[in-house]
Design a protein around this motif. Structure first.
Motif, PDB file in Angstrom:
ATOM      1  N   LEU A 294       5.858  -0.903  -3.163  1.00 19.91           N
ATOM      2  CA  LEU A 294       6.040  -2.316  -2.821  1.00 19.91           C
ATOM      3  C   LEU A 294       4.800  -3.121  -3.165  1.00 19.91           C
ATOM      4  O   LEU A 294       4.885  -4.216  -3.734  1.00 19.91           O
ATOM      5  N   ASN A 541       5.245  -0.345   4.250  1.00 17.96           N
ATOM      6  CA  ASN A 541       6.358  -1.132   3.729  1.00 17.96           C
ATOM      7  C   ASN A 541       7.374  -1.271   4.862  1.00 17.96           C
ATOM      8  O   ASN A 541       8.009  -0.301   5.266  1.00 17.96           O
ATOM      9  N   ILE A 546       4.922  -6.130   3.219  1.00 18.73           N
ATOM     10  CA  ILE A 546       3.705  -5.342   3.389  1.00 18.73           C
ATOM     11  C   ILE A 546       3.047  -5.709   4.716  1.00 18.73           C
ATOM     12  O   ILE A 546       2.849  -6.886   5.013  1.00 18.73           O
TER      13      ILE A 546
END
Length: 574
Positions: A294, A541, A546
């Motif tokens: 991510l 994640n 985040i």
């Protein structure tokens, strides 16, 4: 004792085209049986009253465009049709249409009246007014088109009014739900992907706790279950939540579930940083590989959905692993297990029997979602288990997290509403073995049947860095921060400071912004042997967002929210 539903009864001969049928409305079904010329009965078709979308006078068509022909003897019945499609786990729903001709207008009016009475009696929980949020930027940017061409006509047919908000910024839907007057709305709908669903999830949970006077930040508090239903019209990149709860990411199928008022409870994971709730999660709280993917993909948003494939390859080639200390509170293995090879389908016994265990003081004479529950929970009581090691990835999911690319998901036997989550620990291993683990998510092989993988059904999880790693982490953060500050002072030193993956455009913002987001601006990934020095920590994640925190605590809240869904229907019974 005769109920209102039993009193709804009408029978007569009706015609569909040139064929005569004996039609019958009684109890929970509307049935019609073909009668041949010898007055013998042939095939019978039955439609549950609960799956009738609407009944209209005359000859009416909705798709591909609306067309109405007013006649004295005809009425049109709209209902749910089922069929299986492709690699979908569940059944695709479509709008069925049957046009009946009556012997007289009086008979037609009687049929229409009785159908509408049956709908009101049998389906009192159907929504009448919905608040719809459309994300015009998600997925392939087709959110508005999907709603206005496919969903809105169905809502109109069912007599549902909707107030539509087209979002223009991140968290607009969440803020709207938290602050605006929602009186009169029976549910909130998102037309978008998992990110838009997350906004609605946070808004609905936050508002419910505010009104109930419950502190979201208290990890030991039992959150108030949310009364306002959430609906998902898939229009994103992966649509994991929709695929997991319905079995297919089809807008019409989801719209029909909303119309008939289906209600599916759903577990939610709260993520805490010390005494503060950070986020809520349904599908994934992931550290290591999934966090790195991510983080890397955020640097390549211009690539669209392809950025996830690109980032996955880059992160895999870096072959990183991270040290960590994982503590978890296991659930009762006698109830269910992540290795029992069962599937959570519509009407799941494990989920339905979990309500009494999750809410032991609940008064069955009242609605769970409209009455205050006990302020504090005993769910965190029990013996914690500690696991320390080096991990490729750590994943926590409340649901199977299935999607078109991974039909089984991260944990195929996870349940939607049993008050637990599945903790998956993938220990450090060689790249080929890890690739085998990843590949098994796309086929029918057991991804847990590997020596370096373990899975546990849990009620709560804590993660921390092992002793000694915290100092290394703080030292690394100081170096990253120092490098960022030097680049801000002299952008020409960007290359010499070896901050790979960041463009000058990303680093020329205000100095304060660099300070607050230093944990998100880590060295980028470079292929193979050119990888930068291994980092001591990864990032979390959380459903595609985040987290800036590394050490977190997670707690599962059983059946906290309700969706307009019914779980995945068994396609083998179609």
């Amino acid at each position: 004792m005769e109920t209102d539903m039993d009193s709804v009864r009408v029978e007569s001969s009706l015609w569909i085209g040139n064929k005569r049928y004996r039609a019958f409305l009684s109890g929970w079904y509307f049935s019609w049986t073909e009668i041949d010329k010898g007055n013998r009965e042939k095939k019978t078709i039955s439609v549950p009253v609960s799956e009738v979308i609407g009944v209209k006078e005359g000859r009416v068509e909705i798709q591909p465009q609306k067309k109405v022909e007013d006649t004295d003897l005809d009425f049109t019945l709209f209902h749910v049709n089922r069929n299986s499609r492709g690699n979908a786990q569940g059944l695709t729903w479509s709008l069925g249409r049957t046009q009946f001709c009556c012997p007289s207008r009086a008979v037609r009016d009687q049929w229409i009246t009785q159908h509408r009475t049956a709908l009101k009696t049998h389906s009192p929980s159907r929504p009448h007014r919905l608040l719809v949020f459309i994300n015009p930027f998600g997925g392939k940017k087709r959110g508005k088109q999907i709603f206005h061409s496919l969903v809105s006509p169905l809502f109109e047919l069912a007599g549902i009014s909707s107030h539509v908000v087209v979002t223009e910024r991140a968290n607009q839907a969440r803020d709207y739900i938290l602050k605006k007057d929602l009186t009169g709305f029976d549910g909130v709908i998102c037309v978008g992907g998992d990110g838009m669903f997350s906004e609605l999830l946070h808004g609905v949970i936050g508002r419910t706790q505010q009104e109930a006077g419950v502190s979201e930040n208290d990890l030991t508090a039992m959150l108030q279950p949310c009364d306002l239903h959430i609906g998902v019209i898939p229009a994103g990149s992966t649509d994991c939540v929709c695929f997991t709860t319905v079995g297919i990411n089809d807008p019409v199928t989801s719209a029909l579930h909303i119309i008939i008022g289906d209600s599916q409870p759903l577990d939610v994971c709260s993520v805490h940083d010390q005494s503060t709730v950070v986020r809520y999660s349904v599908s994934l709280v992931g550290y290591g590989f999934y966090g790195d993917v991510l983080e890397e993909s955020e640097r390549h948003r211009w690539m669209g959905p392809l950025r996830y494939d690109y980032a996955g390859c880059m992160v895999y080639m870096c072959n990183r692993s991270y040290s960590g200390l994982v503590q978890y509170l296991p659930s009762d293995s006698q109830i269910s297990s992540p290795r029992d090879n069962t599937r959570c389908l519509s009407g799941c016994r494990v989920c339905s029997e979990s309500k009494e265990r999750l809410f032991p003081h609940f008064d069955s004479s009242t609605s769970l979602y409209s009455s205050n529950v006990s302020q504090y929970s005993t769910e965190l009581e029990g013996e914690w288990v500690t696991v320390e090691g080096t991990f490729k990835c750590i994943s926590l999911t409340c649901v199977s997290s299935s999607c078109p690319r991974s039909p089984k998901g991260l944990s195929p036997s996870a349940h939607l509403a049993d008050g637990t989550a599945d903790l998956i620990l993938v220990r450090d291993t060689n790249p080929l073995s890890f690739l085998t683990y990843l590949h098994r998510h796309t086929n029918k092989q057991d991804q847990f049947d590997l020596p370096f993988v373990e899975v546990h059904r849990v009620k709560a999880v804590r993660f921390s860095l092992p002793p000694g790693e915290e100092e290394d982490f703080e030292e690394e953060e100081e170096k990253i921060q120092s490098s960022a500050e030097r680049v801000l002072e002299d952008p020409g030193k960007l290359c010499s400071n070896n901050i790979a993956g960041h463009s000058q455009q990303h680093l020329t913002g205000q100095k304060e912004k660099a300070t607050s987001t230093s944990r998100l601006k880590r060295p980028g990934f470079v292929c193979g042997p050119c990888c930068t020095k291994p980092r001591s920590v990864s990032v979390w994640n959380c459903d595609g967002e985040i987290l800036p925190q590394t050490e977190i605590s997670c707690r599962i809240h059983g059946q906290l929210v309700r969706l307009f869904a019914r779980g995945i229907e068994d396609s083998t019974r179609a």
